[in-house]
Scaffold this motif. Structure first.
Motif, PDB file in Angstrom:
ATOM      1  N   ARG A  10       0.783  -1.295  -0.034  1.00 55.54           N
ATOM      2  CA  ARG A  10      -0.065   0.079   0.115  1.00 55.54           C
ATOM      3  C   ARG A  10       0.886   1.210   0.054  1.00 55.54           C
ATOM      4  O   ARG A  10       0.508   2.217  -0.689  1.00 55.54           O
ATOM      5  N   ALA A  11       1.909   1.283   0.771  1.00 54.08           N
ATOM      6  CA  ALA A  11       2.778   2.466   0.950  1.00 54.08           C
ATOM      7  C   ALA A  11       3.523   2.429  -0.528  1.00 54.08           C
ATOM      8  O   ALA A  11       3.853   3.840  -1.252  1.00 54.08           O
ATOM      9  N   PHE A  12       4.032   1.431  -1.173  1.00 53.21           N
ATOM     10  CA  PHE A  12       4.687   1.714  -2.349  1.00 53.21           C
ATOM     11  C   PHE A  12       3.528   1.900  -3.483  1.00 53.21           C
ATOM     12  O   PHE A  12       4.064   3.013  -4.298  1.00 53.21           O
ATOM     13  N   GLU A  13       2.474   1.807  -3.431  1.00 50.92           N
ATOM     14  CA  GLU A  13       1.331   1.992  -4.549  1.00 50.92           C
ATOM     15  C   GLU A  13       1.087   3.624  -4.407  1.00 50.92           C
ATOM     16  O   GLU A  13       1.135   4.125  -5.369  1.00 50.92           O
ATOM     17  N   GLY A  70       5.065  -3.901 -12.325  1.00 48.67           N
ATOM     18  CA  GLY A  70       3.999  -4.308 -11.275  1.00 48.67           C
ATOM     19  C   GLY A  70       3.111  -3.370 -10.890  1.00 48.67           C
ATOM     20  O   GLY A  70       1.774  -3.625 -10.533  1.00 48.67           O
ATOM     21  N   LEU A  71       3.164  -2.098 -11.007  1.00 44.24           N
ATOM     22  CA  LEU A  71       2.366  -1.142 -10.535  1.00 44.24           C
ATOM     23  C   LEU A  71       0.800  -1.276 -10.961  1.00 44.24           C
ATOM     24  O   LEU A  71       0.069  -1.005 -10.303  1.00 44.24           O
ATOM     25  N   PRO A  72       0.727  -1.229 -12.238  1.00 46.64           N
ATOM     26  CA  PRO A  72      -0.683  -1.221 -12.638  1.00 46.64           C
ATOM     27  C   PRO A  72      -1.542  -2.320 -12.253  1.00 46.64           C
ATOM     28  O   PRO A  72      -2.798  -2.075 -11.759  1.00 46.64           O
ATOM     29  N   ASP A  73      -0.873  -3.491 -11.896  1.00 42.70           N
ATOM     30  CA  ASP A  73      -1.892  -4.575 -11.444  1.00 42.70           C
ATOM     31  C   ASP A  73      -1.975  -4.411  -9.951  1.00 42.70           C
ATOM     32  O   ASP A  73      -3.251  -4.790  -9.521  1.00 42.70           O
ATOM     33  N   ILE A  74      -0.955  -3.942  -9.012  1.00 47.17           N
ATOM     34  CA  ILE A  74      -1.217  -3.579  -7.826  1.00 47.17           C
ATOM     35  C   ILE A  74      -2.364  -2.430  -7.457  1.00 47.17           C
ATOM     36  O   ILE A  74      -3.031  -2.628  -6.598  1.00 47.17           O
ATOM     37  N   THR A  75      -2.266  -1.634  -8.458  1.00 47.94           N
ATOM     38  CA  THR A  75      -3.314  -0.521  -8.385  1.00 47.94           C
ATOM     39  C   THR A  75      -4.612  -0.882  -8.553  1.00 47.94           C
ATOM     40  O   THR A  75      -5.619  -0.658  -7.715  1.00 47.94           O
ATOM     41  N   ARG A  76      -4.989  -1.662  -9.760  1.00 41.44           N
ATOM     42  CA  ARG A  76      -6.158  -2.383  -9.932  1.00 41.44           C
ATOM     43  C   ARG A  76      -6.358  -3.261  -8.781  1.00 41.44           C
ATOM     44  O   ARG A  76      -7.651  -3.406  -8.342  1.00 41.44           O
ATOM     45  N   PHE A  78      -5.943  -2.887  -5.499  1.00 42.70           N
ATOM     46  CA  PHE A  78      -6.178  -2.224  -4.268  1.00 42.70           C
ATOM     47  C   PHE A  78      -7.552  -1.389  -4.658  1.00 42.70           C
ATOM     48  O   PHE A  78      -8.385  -1.346  -3.690  1.00 42.70           O
ATOM     49  N   ASN A  79      -7.808  -1.103  -5.850  1.00 39.39           N
ATOM     50  CA  ASN A  79      -9.221  -0.650  -6.235  1.00 39.39           C
ATOM     51  C   ASN A  79     -10.410  -1.704  -6.179  1.00 39.39           C
ATOM     52  O   ASN A  79     -11.266  -1.365  -5.699  1.00 39.39           O
ATOM     53  N   ALA A  80      -9.888  -2.834  -6.503  1.00 40.50           N
ATOM     54  CA  ALA A  80     -10.963  -3.735  -6.284  1.00 40.50           C
ATOM     55  C   ALA A  80     -11.061  -4.185  -4.955  1.00 40.50           C
ATOM     56  O   ALA A  80     -12.252  -4.386  -4.311  1.00 40.50           O
ATOM     57  N   LEU A  81     -10.130  -4.220  -3.975  1.00 41.96           N
ATOM     58  CA  LEU A  81     -10.318  -4.517  -2.758  1.00 41.96           C
ATOM     59  C   LEU A  81     -11.252  -3.248  -2.069  1.00 41.96           C
ATOM     60  O   LEU A  81     -12.273  -3.597  -1.362  1.00 41.96           O
ATOM     61  N   SER A  82     -11.001  -2.224  -2.439  1.00 44.44           N
ATOM     62  CA  SER A  82     -11.737  -1.147  -1.852  1.00 44.44           C
ATOM     63  C   SER A  82     -13.272  -1.157  -2.246  1.00 44.44           C
ATOM     64  O   SER A  82     -14.203  -0.862  -1.612  1.00 44.44           O
ATOM     65  N   GLN A  83     -13.385  -1.602  -3.510  1.00 44.79           N
ATOM     66  CA  GLN A  83     -14.945  -1.669  -4.011  1.00 44.79           C
ATOM     67  C   GLN A  83     -15.394  -2.763  -3.417  1.00 44.79           C
ATOM     68  O   GLN A  83     -16.635  -2.862  -3.039  1.00 44.79           O
ATOM     69  N   GLY A  84     -14.720  -3.961  -3.029  1.00 47.62           N
ATOM     70  CA  GLY A  84     -15.269  -5.194  -2.515  1.00 47.62           C
ATOM     71  C   GLY A  84     -15.750  -4.860  -0.983  1.00 47.62           C
ATOM     72  O   GLY A  84     -16.823  -5.243  -0.543  1.00 47.62           O
ATOM     73  N   LEU A  85     -14.767  -3.917  -0.172  1.00 45.71           N
ATOM     74  CA  LEU A  85     -15.116  -3.632   0.994  1.00 45.71           C
ATOM     75  C   LEU A  85     -16.408  -2.846   1.117  1.00 45.71           C
ATOM     76  O   LEU A  85     -17.200  -3.023   1.778  1.00 45.71           O
ATOM     77  N   SER A  86     -16.505  -1.890   0.189  1.00 45.18           N
ATOM     78  CA  SER A  86     -17.868  -0.988   0.023  1.00 45.18           C
ATOM     79  C   SER A  86     -19.039  -1.744  -0.218  1.00 45.18           C
ATOM     80  O   SER A  86     -20.168  -1.464   0.366  1.00 45.18           O
ATOM     81  N   ARG A  87     -18.812  -3.157  -0.754  1.00 43.76           N
ATOM     82  CA  ARG A  87     -20.032  -3.904  -1.001  1.00 43.76           C
ATOM     83  C   ARG A  87     -20.260  -4.641   0.390  1.00 43.76           C
ATOM     84  O   ARG A  87     -21.453  -5.159   0.434  1.00 43.76           O
ATOM     85  N   LEU A  88     -19.463  -4.723   1.042  1.00 43.46           N
ATOM     86  CA  LEU A  88     -19.735  -5.609   2.507  1.00 43.46           C
ATOM     87  C   LEU A  88     -20.282  -4.630   3.678  1.00 43.46           C
ATOM     88  O   LEU A  88     -21.116  -5.021   4.321  1.00 43.46           O
ATOM     89  N   LYS A  89     -20.179  -3.193   3.394  1.00 40.51           N
ATOM     90  CA  LYS A  89     -20.669  -2.508   4.351  1.00 40.51           C
ATOM     91  C   LYS A  89     -22.245  -2.138   4.003  1.00 40.51           C
ATOM     92  O   LYS A  89     -22.775  -2.018   2.817  1.00 40.51           O
ATOM     93  N   PRO A  90     -22.816  -1.713   5.047  1.00 41.43           N
ATOM     94  CA  PRO A  90     -24.491  -1.255   4.500  1.00 41.43           C
ATOM     95  C   PRO A  90     -24.320  -0.144   3.817  1.00 41.43           C
ATOM     96  O   PRO A  90     -23.463   0.770   3.893  1.00 41.43           O
ATOM     97  N   ILE A  91     -25.245   0.120   2.975  1.00 45.54           N
ATOM     98  CA  ILE A  91     -25.322   1.228   2.100  1.00 45.54           C
ATOM     99  C   ILE A  91     -25.725   2.508   2.898  1.00 45.54           C
ATOM    100  O   ILE A  91     -26.935   2.317   3.766  1.00 45.54           O
ATOM    101  N   GLU A  92     -25.032   3.338   2.922  1.00 45.40           N
ATOM    102  CA  GLU A  92     -25.107   4.737   3.690  1.00 45.40           C
ATOM    103  C   GLU A  92     -25.712   5.666   2.633  1.00 45.40           C
ATOM    104  O   GLU A  92     -25.270   5.987   1.634  1.00 45.40           O
ATOM    105  N   VAL A  93     -26.565   6.388   3.356  1.00 39.23           N
ATOM    106  CA  VAL A  93     -27.123   7.644   2.444  1.00 39.23           C
ATOM    107  C   VAL A  93     -26.320   8.884   2.526  1.00 39.23           C
ATOM    108  O   VAL A  93     -26.325   9.418   3.664  1.00 39.23           O
ATOM    109  N   ASN A  94     -25.629   8.997   1.656  1.00 38.43           N
ATOM    110  CA  ASN A  94     -24.931  10.061   1.714  1.00 38.43           C
ATOM    111  C   ASN A  94     -25.104  11.283   0.778  1.00 38.43           C
ATOM    112  O   ASN A  94     -25.287  11.096  -0.535  1.00 38.43           O
ATOM    113  N   PRO A  95     -25.852  12.414   1.247  1.00 32.48           N
ATOM    114  CA  PRO A  95     -26.334  13.294   0.365  1.00 32.48           C
ATOM    115  C   PRO A  95     -25.402  14.318  -0.285  1.00 32.48           C
ATOM    116  O   PRO A  95     -25.683  15.211  -1.019  1.00 32.48           O
TER     117      PRO A  95
END
Length: 298
Positions: A10-13, A70-76, A78-95
């Motif tokens: 994460r620090a390298f990316e 290696g950077l493009p695959d590593i960036t992708r 982390f982006n996938a991890l972020s999206q996956g985590l967002s799907r695990l959390k309840p949907i928040e109503v952010n106005p």
């Protein structure tokens, strides 16, 4: 993989995207020394150098060949991890709907139209981010934006919004003072827009002159400004002749604040305006609504 190696990745990316330990530290809310230590531990574990540390130049950090591969695959990843985590959390109503655009695009195009969106969607609070630097949409919680370029931005989805042309513009006063034809162009200062780097493909006065077979002008002299809106304002104020971007100067042309002294001479350009959003962003109603609204304007 041990957790400390994940932290090192994460620090390298982050450091690789910013080419700066300090900016990476700010993004990850740690110290630059911690970023440097995590990258060092990762390099020791991989037995590979990831950065060349230089004492001078535009950037003190330069990615090695292995890091670039290696950077493009590593960036992708982390982006996938972020999206996956967002799907695990309840949907928040952010106005809040956060939209990123350049200062010039905001001032010369978006702000005069944005009231229409706000009136149609009072349920969302719009926040415009007009930071001149390129933003990381995931790290900085940007929902959607408009970028100017060739459409190749890693980690973002995109849709073409507008193409444009580039041509000389000036105040009506300069025409009155003698700017009637190309022979008189040498008598007036040129205004240069430095807001985009040379490698972006944005035309300079030199490339405009070459494409239009214009000779005998000093295409390097004149006032140089690193903000497109300020270049336009300088032209309106009569300080010289600018290369106007059709999207940004149309309102000033319509109102007579600017004129085209040579209306038939344009410059070929590969750059365009794109709507961009983070992966899977259109699953959010507010992001899809703003994208649809932008495209409806066209």
């Amino acid at each position: 993989m041990k957790i400390n190696h994940l932290n090192g990745l994460r620090a390298f990316e982050a450091a690789a995207r910013h080419l700066s330990f300090s900016l990476a530290a700010k993004e990850l809310n740690v110290t630059p020394a911690a970023i440097g230590q995590q990258v060092k531990l990762l390099e020791e574990w991989l037995d590979v150098s990831l950065f060349e540390r230089r004492s001078s130049g535009a950037s003190r950090l330069v990615l090695t060949k292995e890091a670039l591969q290696g950077l493009p695959d590593i960036t992708r990843g982390f982006n996938a991890l972020s999206q996956g985590l967002s799907r695990l959390k309840p949907i928040e109503v952010n106005p809040i709907l956060t939209v990123a655009v350049s200062p010039a695009f905001a001032a010369k195009w978006l702000l005069m139209r944005i009231d229409d969106f706000q009136t149609s969607h009072p349920e969302w609070d719009l926040r415009l981010d007009t930071n001149i630097r390129t933003l990381d949409y995931l790290a900085e919680s940007i929902d959607i934006g408009v970028r100017y370029g060739k459409g190749n931005w890693e980690g973002l989805e995109k849709s073409l919004l507008m193409t444009e042309s580039v041509f000389p513009v000036c105040s009506p006063d300069l025409v009155k003072k003698g700017l009637f034809n190309l022979d008189n162009l040498t008598d007036f200062p040129l205004l240069h827009d430095l807001s985009l780097p040379k490698e972006s493909g944005f035309p300079s006065w030199s490339s405009w002159a070459k494409q239009n077979n214009v000779h005998d002008i000093n295409a390097e002299k004149g006032l140089k400004i690193n903000n497109s809106a300020s270049v336009i304002q300088a032209a309106i104020s009569g300080q010289g002749v600018a290369l106007g971007r059709s999207v940004l100067v149309q309102e000033d042309l319509d109102c007579g604040r600017l004129v085209k002294p040579f209306p038939d001479l344009k410059c070929h350009i590969e750059l365009a305006y794109y709507i961009v959003w983070k992966p899977n962003g259109l699953e959010h109603e507010k992001i899809k609504a703003f994208k649809d609204w932008l495209q409806y304007l066209q």
